[in-house]
Design a protein around this motif. Sequence first.
Motif, short mmCIF file in Angstrom:
data_model
loop_
_atom_site.label_atom_id
_atom_site.label_comp_id
_atom_site.label_asym_id
_atom_site.label_seq_id
_atom_site.Cartn_x
_atom_site.Cartn_y
_atom_site.Cartn_z
N THR A 152 0.84 -1.19 0.00
CA THR A 152 0.00 0.00 0.00
C THR A 152 0.88 1.25 0.00
OG1 THR A 152 -1.70 1.23 1.22
CG2 THR A 152 -0.13 -0.01 2.52
N ALA A 153 0.34 2.33 -0.54
CA ALA A 153 1.06 3.61 -0.50
C ALA A 153 0.91 4.28 0.86
CB ALA A 153 0.53 4.53 -1.60
N CYS A 178 0.14 4.77 -5.75
CA CYS A 178 -0.37 3.39 -5.79
C CYS A 178 0.68 2.42 -5.29
CB CYS A 178 -0.76 3.05 -7.23
SG CYS A 178 -1.25 1.33 -7.48
N GLY A 179 0.27 1.56 -4.36
CA GLY A 179 1.15 0.48 -3.93
C GLY A 179 1.13 -0.67 -4.92
N GLN A 180 1.98 -1.67 -4.69
CA GLN A 180 2.05 -2.87 -5.52
C GLN A 180 2.43 -2.53 -6.97
OE1 GLN A 180 -1.19 -5.65 -4.94
NE2 GLN A 180 -1.62 -4.89 -2.87
N GLY A 181 3.24 -1.49 -7.12
CA GLY A 181 3.59 -1.01 -8.46
C GLY A 181 4.27 -2.02 -9.35
N GLU A 182 5.02 -2.95 -8.75
CA GLU A 182 5.74 -3.92 -9.57
C GLU A 182 4.81 -4.83 -10.36
OE1 GLU A 182 9.16 -4.24 -10.11
OE2 GLU A 182 9.00 -2.25 -9.23
N LEU A 183 3.55 -4.91 -9.94
CA LEU A 183 2.61 -5.78 -10.64
C LEU A 183 2.25 -5.27 -12.02
CD1 LEU A 183 0.16 -6.76 -7.75
CD2 LEU A 183 2.34 -7.80 -8.39
N PHE A 184 2.44 -3.97 -12.27
CA PHE A 184 2.06 -3.42 -13.56
C PHE A 184 2.92 -3.95 -14.71
CE2 PHE A 184 0.29 -0.14 -10.73
CZ PHE A 184 -1.00 -0.09 -11.24
N ARG A 185 4.03 -4.55 -14.39
CA ARG A 185 4.90 -5.10 -15.44
C ARG A 185 4.75 -6.61 -15.61
NH1 ARG A 185 9.52 -7.53 -13.27
NH2 ARG A 185 9.85 -7.14 -11.04
N VAL A 186 3.81 -7.20 -14.87
CA VAL A 186 3.62 -8.66 -14.92
C VAL A 186 2.45 -8.97 -15.84
CG1 VAL A 186 3.19 -10.74 -13.58
CG2 VAL A 186 4.47 -8.84 -12.55
N PRO A 187 2.72 -9.51 -17.04
CA PRO A 187 1.61 -9.76 -17.98
C PRO A 187 0.58 -10.73 -17.46
CG PRO A 187 3.67 -10.77 -18.75
CD PRO A 187 4.03 -9.90 -17.60
N GLU A 188 1.00 -11.68 -16.60
CA GLU A 188 0.05 -12.66 -16.07
C GLU A 188 -1.02 -12.02 -15.19
OE1 GLU A 188 3.93 -14.79 -16.84
OE2 GLU A 188 3.30 -12.92 -15.92
N LEU A 189 -0.75 -10.81 -14.69
CA LEU A 189 -1.68 -10.13 -13.80
C LEU A 189 -2.34 -8.94 -14.48
CD1 LEU A 189 0.51 -10.10 -10.54
CD2 LEU A 189 -1.12 -11.85 -11.31
N SER A 190 -2.22 -8.88 -15.79
CA SER A 190 -2.69 -7.71 -16.53
C SER A 190 -4.19 -7.47 -16.39
CB SER A 190 -2.32 -7.82 -18.01
OG SER A 190 -2.92 -8.96 -18.60
N GLU A 191 -4.96 -8.53 -16.21
CA GLU A 191 -6.41 -8.35 -16.09
C GLU A 191 -6.74 -7.45 -14.91
OE1 GLU A 191 -10.02 -11.23 -14.89
OE2 GLU A 191 -9.05 -11.75 -16.78
N ARG A 192 -6.09 -7.70 -13.77
CA ARG A 192 -6.35 -6.89 -12.57
C ARG A 192 -5.75 -5.50 -12.70
NH1 ARG A 192 -8.16 -3.94 -9.83
NH2 ARG A 192 -8.23 -3.81 -7.57
N THR A 193 -4.52 -5.41 -13.20
CA THR A 193 -3.88 -4.10 -13.29
C THR A 193 -4.56 -3.22 -14.34
OG1 THR A 193 -2.21 -5.03 -14.79
CG2 THR A 193 -1.66 -4.89 -12.46
N GLU A 194 -5.02 -3.83 -15.42
CA GLU A 194 -5.72 -3.04 -16.44
C GLU A 194 -7.05 -2.51 -15.91
OE1 GLU A 194 -6.02 -5.54 -19.85
OE2 GLU A 194 -3.87 -5.43 -20.31
N ALA A 195 -7.71 -3.30 -15.07
CA ALA A 195 -8.95 -2.83 -14.45
C ALA A 195 -8.67 -1.62 -13.57
CB ALA A 195 -9.59 -3.95 -13.63
N TYR A 196 -7.55 -1.65 -12.84
CA TYR A 196 -7.17 -0.52 -12.00
C TYR A 196 -6.84 0.70 -12.86
CZ TYR A 196 -4.85 2.23 -8.39
OH TYR A 196 -4.49 3.25 -7.53
N LEU A 197 -6.13 0.49 -13.95
CA LEU A 197 -5.75 1.60 -14.83
C LEU A 197 -6.96 2.25 -15.47
CD1 LEU A 197 -2.51 0.17 -16.49
CD2 LEU A 197 -2.68 1.95 -14.74
N LYS A 198 -8.05 1.51 -15.60
CA LYS A 198 -9.29 2.11 -16.10
C LYS A 198 -9.80 3.17 -15.14
CE LYS A 198 -10.20 0.18 -20.07
NZ LYS A 198 -10.35 1.01 -21.31
#
Length: 558
Positions: A152-153, A178-198
């Motif tokens: 968390t931030a 935003c916390g958990q920033g390293e997840l934005f570069r993980v393609p396997e987790l893109s579904e969740r990170t893309e939802a956040y980026l929306k």
Amino acid sequence: MNIFVINGSPRGEKSNSYQLTKAFLRGMTLALGKAPDTEQVNMKTVSVNELHIHPCLGCFSCWNKTPGKCCIQDDMQEIIEKLLWADVIIWSFPLYYFTVPGGLKNLIDRQLPMLLPFMTERKDSFGSGSHPSRYDISRKRNIILSTCGFYTAEGNYDGIYSLFDHMCGKDQYTALCCGQGELFRVPELSERTEAYLKFVEKAGQEYVKGGIQESTWANLRQLLYPKETFEAMADASWGINRESGEKESESLIFTRQMAALYHKAAYQGKDLVLEMYYTDLNECYQILLGREGSSVFTDGSQTATTRIETPYTLWRSIAAGEIRGDEALMKKMYKVKGDFHLMLQWDTYFGSGKTSPEGAIKKNGAAQGEDCRNLHIPPRGTNMNLLLLPWIIFWAAASIHSYNGSLLSIASCAVIPLLFYRNKKTIYDTLTAALVIGFSLGIFLGAPKRILLPLSYLSFGIMWTASCFRKIPLTAHYSLNQYGGEGALQNPLFLKTNRILTFMWGILYLLTPIWTYFIMGTRITALTGAINSILPIFMGIFTAWFQKWYPAKVASGD
């Protein structure tokens, strides 16, 4: 509007923090493009890692020898010009040791020529003294967009906020951290990170329109993953064994991260052991899914309940969304042995991230459900009971009493559509209403019941059988609710299973008119509906079994 973006990450445009920035800018430009009579939008971007900026010497030449001009000749003079040009300044950077990265700190230090040397009190009463600006910056707006590697931030940006409180004025800037920033570069987790980026994109739109709404802030404050899950994934990502300190293989790192996504709330009273055998590496790992969480075993000491035999490269491609897991399964690119229940309920156990093989059988609709949960709107699903009810009423009631049965059937077709405000209607629901009303009117008007009832069974059977030749068979429209929603319709194994079942149900009802006709010529004609419900009961039992058996058989490769 002039927008100046300062990318302070040493990684440049590949940085995680810049993913936030790009989403926010998309929202801003979208909102500005739709606004009527909007002034021209100009945007300039710099990456600090590409600039040549020396540290400040603290010589104060910019105050007393060459007022407003630094004695160091480098890229900073151009930066100052852009800072003065901008209406909106976006500071994009990752959190480095609880403050800004070193290169960006140099840039901030070198803003000294923009200040006057005289002592003054701040209007916001922040701090114990200040220096007035050399220029009128009263209308400039500043935005912080930042990621960090903590879950968390909250509680980690005190140094950043203090710095920008001094720079911009307390509460005079917008900060999206935003916390958990390293997840934005993980393609396997893109579904969740893309939802956040929306939501970040939505924040950009709202910022232009007057301010980010509290509902959007609430979504932005949500964790990408729970603390326990994120920290387990983060620890695994280093590839170092916690006990021995030795380097671990890439496949083991990936397996540990997959295990970290396990939702222990999905525990159903019995431990499960998922065995991952990577055929191209000849490596095998076991994931114990228990009441208290997940554990990874490398010694094969557990008894597997479900075993997946797959090339490691294939599983990574599936997890990254490069190939659909269900398609790979149908092509026999990997196999599943043992209890297939885990595959059917993959989302329940491992969430909506793409670390699953697209759920192998189930997944595919999680994005729709996730979006509905974020918006607090329950997803509308189809309901086969609403399809069957008019037919059941007609067959049972009309066989007992022609006149009253027909009226009751017509009434049901009039009332049932009122229930569709909670359910999604299909073409088969509409066709059902038309057919049942038609047959009911026929009997009501005096047409021979012995002819119309068998014809109704025949039309029902034709509707089912004909749907087998369409892209989506009839049962798939209704059973998708149990397999993740609309996305299940992209699953070839799901469709094939339902096509077989739809065809078998269709054949049953194509044959039903034969014995129905003869039964109605006997003294037990009033029992026609009851008699014709016996076979469907057994067929329903078979359907429940087949839905589990057939996908498991295909997955096993037998």
